[in-house]
Design an enzyme around this catalytic site. Structure first.
Site, PDB file in Angstrom:
ATOM      1  N   ARG A   1      -1.612  -6.416   6.345  1.00 22.44           N
ATOM      2  CA  ARG A   1      -1.375  -6.641   7.666  1.00 22.44           C
ATOM      3  C   ARG A   1      -2.488  -6.196   8.297  1.00 22.44           C
ATOM      4  NH1 ARG A   1       1.950  -3.452   9.934  1.00 22.44           N
ATOM      5  NH2 ARG A   1       1.537  -1.569   8.665  1.00 22.44           N
TER       6      ARG A   1
ATOM      7  N   THR B   1       0.955  -0.956   0.010  1.00 19.98           N
ATOM      8  CA  THR B   1      -0.109  -0.115  -0.047  1.00 19.98           C
ATOM      9  C   THR B   1       1.127   1.463  -0.080  1.00 19.98           C
ATOM     10  OG1 THR B   1      -0.110   0.058   2.404  1.00 19.98           O
ATOM     11  CG2 THR B   1      -1.867  -1.079   1.168  1.00 19.98           C
TER      12      THR B   1
ATOM     13  N   TYR C   1       4.022   4.211  -1.270  1.00 13.12           N
ATOM     14  CA  TYR C   1       4.234   4.939  -2.266  1.00 13.12           C
ATOM     15  C   TYR C   1       4.708   4.195  -3.537  1.00 13.12           C
ATOM     16  CZ  TYR C   1       6.166   8.961  -4.945  1.00 13.12           C
ATOM     17  OH  TYR C   1       6.398   9.650  -6.056  1.00 13.12           O
TER      18      TYR C   1
ATOM     19  N   LYS D   1      19.838  -0.459   6.185  1.00 15.05           N
ATOM     20  CA  LYS D   1      19.615  -1.518   4.951  1.00 15.05           C
ATOM     21  C   LYS D   1      20.876  -2.556   4.946  1.00 15.05           C
ATOM     22  CE  LYS D   1      16.581   1.487   2.362  1.00 15.05           C
ATOM     23  NZ  LYS D   1      16.463   2.475   1.172  1.00 15.05           N
TER      24      LYS D   1
HETATM   25  P1  NDP Z   1       5.912   3.983   2.451  1.00 15.60           P
HETATM   26  O1  NDP Z   1       6.203   5.188   3.528  1.00 15.60           O
HETATM   27  O2  NDP Z   1       4.993   4.500   1.464  1.00 15.60           O
HETATM   28  O3  NDP Z   1       5.606   2.707   3.131  1.00 15.60           O
HETATM   29  C1  NDP Z   1       5.467   1.608   2.545  1.00 15.60           C
HETATM   30  C2  NDP Z   1       4.863   0.633   3.489  1.00 15.60           C
HETATM   31  O4  NDP Z   1       5.447   0.376   4.600  1.00 15.60           O
HETATM   32  C3  NDP Z   1       3.334   1.006   4.097  1.00 15.60           C
HETATM   33  O5  NDP Z   1       2.325   0.847   2.957  1.00 15.60           O
HETATM   34  C4  NDP Z   1       3.288  -0.159   5.012  1.00 15.60           C
HETATM   35  O6  NDP Z   1       2.674  -1.468   4.438  1.00 15.60           O
HETATM   36  C5  NDP Z   1       4.809  -0.420   5.407  1.00 15.60           C
HETATM   37  N1  NDP Z   1       4.728  -0.026   6.939  1.00 15.60           N
HETATM   38  C6  NDP Z   1       4.920   1.169   7.536  1.00 15.60           C
HETATM   39  N2  NDP Z   1       4.810   1.021   8.857  1.00 15.60           N
HETATM   40  C7  NDP Z   1       4.924  -0.251   9.146  1.00 15.60           C
HETATM   41  C8  NDP Z   1       4.950  -1.098  10.389  1.00 15.60           C
HETATM   42  N3  NDP Z   1       4.878  -0.417  11.590  1.00 15.60           N
HETATM   43  N4  NDP Z   1       4.920  -2.208  10.170  1.00 15.60           N
HETATM   44  C9  NDP Z   1       4.807  -2.891   9.024  1.00 15.60           C
HETATM   45  N5  NDP Z   1       4.898  -2.304   7.866  1.00 15.60           N
HETATM   46  C10 NDP Z   1       4.640  -0.671   8.133  1.00 15.60           C
HETATM   47  O7  NDP Z   1       7.218   3.457   1.949  1.00 15.60           O
HETATM   48  P2  NDP Z   1       8.018   4.213   0.529  1.00 15.60           P
HETATM   49  O8  NDP Z   1       7.382   3.756  -0.908  1.00 15.60           O
HETATM   50  O9  NDP Z   1       8.236   5.781   0.746  1.00 15.60           O
HETATM   51  O10 NDP Z   1       9.703   3.636   0.793  1.00 15.60           O
HETATM   52  C11 NDP Z   1       9.889   2.413   0.159  1.00 15.60           C
HETATM   53  C12 NDP Z   1      11.376   2.239  -0.094  1.00 15.60           C
HETATM   54  O11 NDP Z   1      12.016   3.055  -0.909  1.00 15.60           O
HETATM   55  C13 NDP Z   1      12.216   2.449   1.321  1.00 15.60           C
HETATM   56  O12 NDP Z   1      13.393   1.454   1.148  1.00 15.60           O
HETATM   57  C14 NDP Z   1      12.851   3.963   1.102  1.00 15.60           C
HETATM   58  O13 NDP Z   1      13.896   3.963   1.754  1.00 15.60           O
HETATM   59  C15 NDP Z   1      12.906   4.101  -0.562  1.00 15.60           C
HETATM   60  N6  NDP Z   1      12.750   5.269  -0.887  1.00 15.60           N
HETATM   61  C16 NDP Z   1      13.822   5.905  -2.042  1.00 15.60           C
HETATM   62  C17 NDP Z   1      13.612   7.009  -2.260  1.00 15.60           C
HETATM   63  C18 NDP Z   1      14.350   7.645  -3.428  1.00 15.60           C
HETATM   64  O14 NDP Z   1      14.617   8.912  -3.937  1.00 15.60           O
HETATM   65  N7  NDP Z   1      15.440   6.799  -3.915  1.00 15.60           N
HETATM   66  C19 NDP Z   1      12.504   8.028  -1.972  1.00 15.60           C
HETATM   67  C20 NDP Z   1      11.497   7.245  -1.088  1.00 15.60           C
HETATM   68  C21 NDP Z   1      11.769   6.056  -0.776  1.00 15.60           C
HETATM   69  P3  NDP Z   1       1.293  -2.009   4.766  1.00 15.60           P
HETATM   70  O15 NDP Z   1       0.512  -1.189   5.609  1.00 15.60           O
HETATM   71  O16 NDP Z   1       0.835  -2.066   3.256  1.00 15.60           O
HETATM   72  O17 NDP Z   1       1.633  -3.364   5.402  1.00 15.60           O
END
Ligand code: NDP
Length: 313
Positions: free
Chosen positions: A36, A13, A15, A139
């Site tokens: 979840r 869900t 980004y 990471k």
């Molecule tokens: P989001 O902040 O959109 O979160 C992704 C998912 O994380 C949520 O939908 C949720 O999954 C899960 N999540 C959040 N909190 C919890 C929790 N407490 N327990 C379990 N699951 C949880 O992530 P992004 O898409 O922003 O980031 C994804 C990756 O991309 C990361 O590794 C980030 O570092 C990287 N990134 C890289 C960027 C770049 O410019 N290169 C920019 C932004 C991100 P759900 O609720 O569906 O289970």
């Protein structure tokens, strides 16, 4: 015909996660999305999960607080992709993946795991600055756990998400391009690499059934999208038919301002520092033991920076 797989997306869900679900379905894989239980009455997330189901995905219930529930869902698939959050201004849960690694290890059936990386290659950031180095350190902790468990992997180094970097003309704190002014980080000449998030998902899904990417890092470097901040601004100026008012912020000034921000902001600013002042994304050649996505998959018509930026007109 390309090989098809059973793929579990964790963090579907999010980004990036929602784009991975879309790309996995588009490439014909049997796609499972972790639902979840903790998302409770988050109506937006539940509606998104239901829309994945309507598009053909299977929703599977599991929780990071229940090891056996994770093992059970992992056993359904061949490939696991995690896109758990890792941006401090949103949420940072990278180390939670250790629980997923444990589940994959116990299940024993997974042929490929893509952890939540999708940014700067953390293996190249040993000397990164505090406090932003936490992203790379965490990471790397996950990488070590994967490798110690003998889990087959692919690490995706996706460089800059276009939405953050192009949207803000490479200025932290902005995600919409100004039609009036821009501030260069230093001389604005360091090259970075910008990738449409949908293309990141497309390339990532391409790697999962590709033997060439097994146990390797795949960098996404679309050749036309390797540009400096100045070049990005020029593209924007051409699109709007107008020159922006330009100023610049020196490295010292940037670091001084950074120290006044709260922790989450500082983490993000550290990343901009390494990308925009040091050029950490484009200042090295891809060596042996790694691959480049646009070379591996020339059939993907990636979005150029100019095409991406037309959405802001
Ligand atoms: P989001 O902040 O959109 O979160 C992704 C998912 O994380 C949520 O939908 C949720 O999954 C899960 N999540 C959040 N909190 C919890 C929790 N407490 N327990 C379990 N699951 C949880 O992530 P992004 O898409 O922003 O980031 C994804 C990756 O991309 C990361 O590794 C980030 O570092 C990287 N990134 C890289 C960027 C770049 O410019 N290169 C920019 C932004 C991100 P759900 O609720 O569906 O289970």
């Amino acid at each position: 015909m390309a090989m098809k797989s059973k793929v579990l997306i964790v963090g579907g869900t999010g980004y990036l996660g929602k784009r991975l679900v879309k790309a996995s379905l588009a490439q014909g894989h049997e796609t499972y999305v972790l639902h979840r239980e903790e998302i409770g009455v988050d109506i937006e997330k539940v509606q998104m999960l239901l829309s994945f189901k309507q598009q053909g995905a299977h929703l599977v219930i599991g929780s990071f607080n229940d090891h056996q529930s994770l093992v059970k869902v992992v056993k359904l698939v061949d490939v696991v992709i995690c896109a758990i959050s890792g941006v401090h201004i949103r949420s940072h849960q990278i180390l939670l993946q250790l629980k997923l690694v444990d589940a994959i290890k116990e299940a024993g059936n997974v042929k490929r795991f893509l952890p939540s990386e999708f940014g700067t290659d953390p293996a190249r950031m040993e000397n990164a600055m505090e406090p932003g180095r936490v992203t790379f350190d965490d990471k790397m902790v996950v990488r070590r756990a994967i490798e110690e468990a003998g889990i087959p992997f692919t690490y995706i180094s996706a460089n800059c998400f276009a939405g953050y970097f192009l949207g803000g003309l490479c200025q932290p704190g902005f995600i919409l391009p100004s039609r009036e002014q821009v501030r260069f980080l230093g001389d604005g000449n360091q090259k970075a690499i910008y990738v449409d998030e949908d293309d990141i998902a497309t390339y990532s899904i391409k790697t999962i059934v590709d033997p060439r990417t097994l146990n390797k890092t795949v960098y996404i470097r679309p050749p036309q999208n390797i540009l400096s901040q100045r070049e990005v601004v020029q593209i924007w100026e051409k699109l709007i038919g107008k020159e922006l008012l330009k100023s610049s912020i020196s490295e010292q000034e940037f670091l001084a301002i950074m120290k006044e921000q709260d922790y989450a902001e500082q983490v993000g600013l550290t990343h901009y520092y390494h990308v925009c002042y040091e050029g950490c994304l484009a200042n090295f050649e891809i060596g042996d033991g790694a691959e480049e996505a646009s070379k591996l998959y020339p059939e993907v018509k990636y979005t150029t920076v100019e095409e991406y930026m037309t959405r802001y007109l």
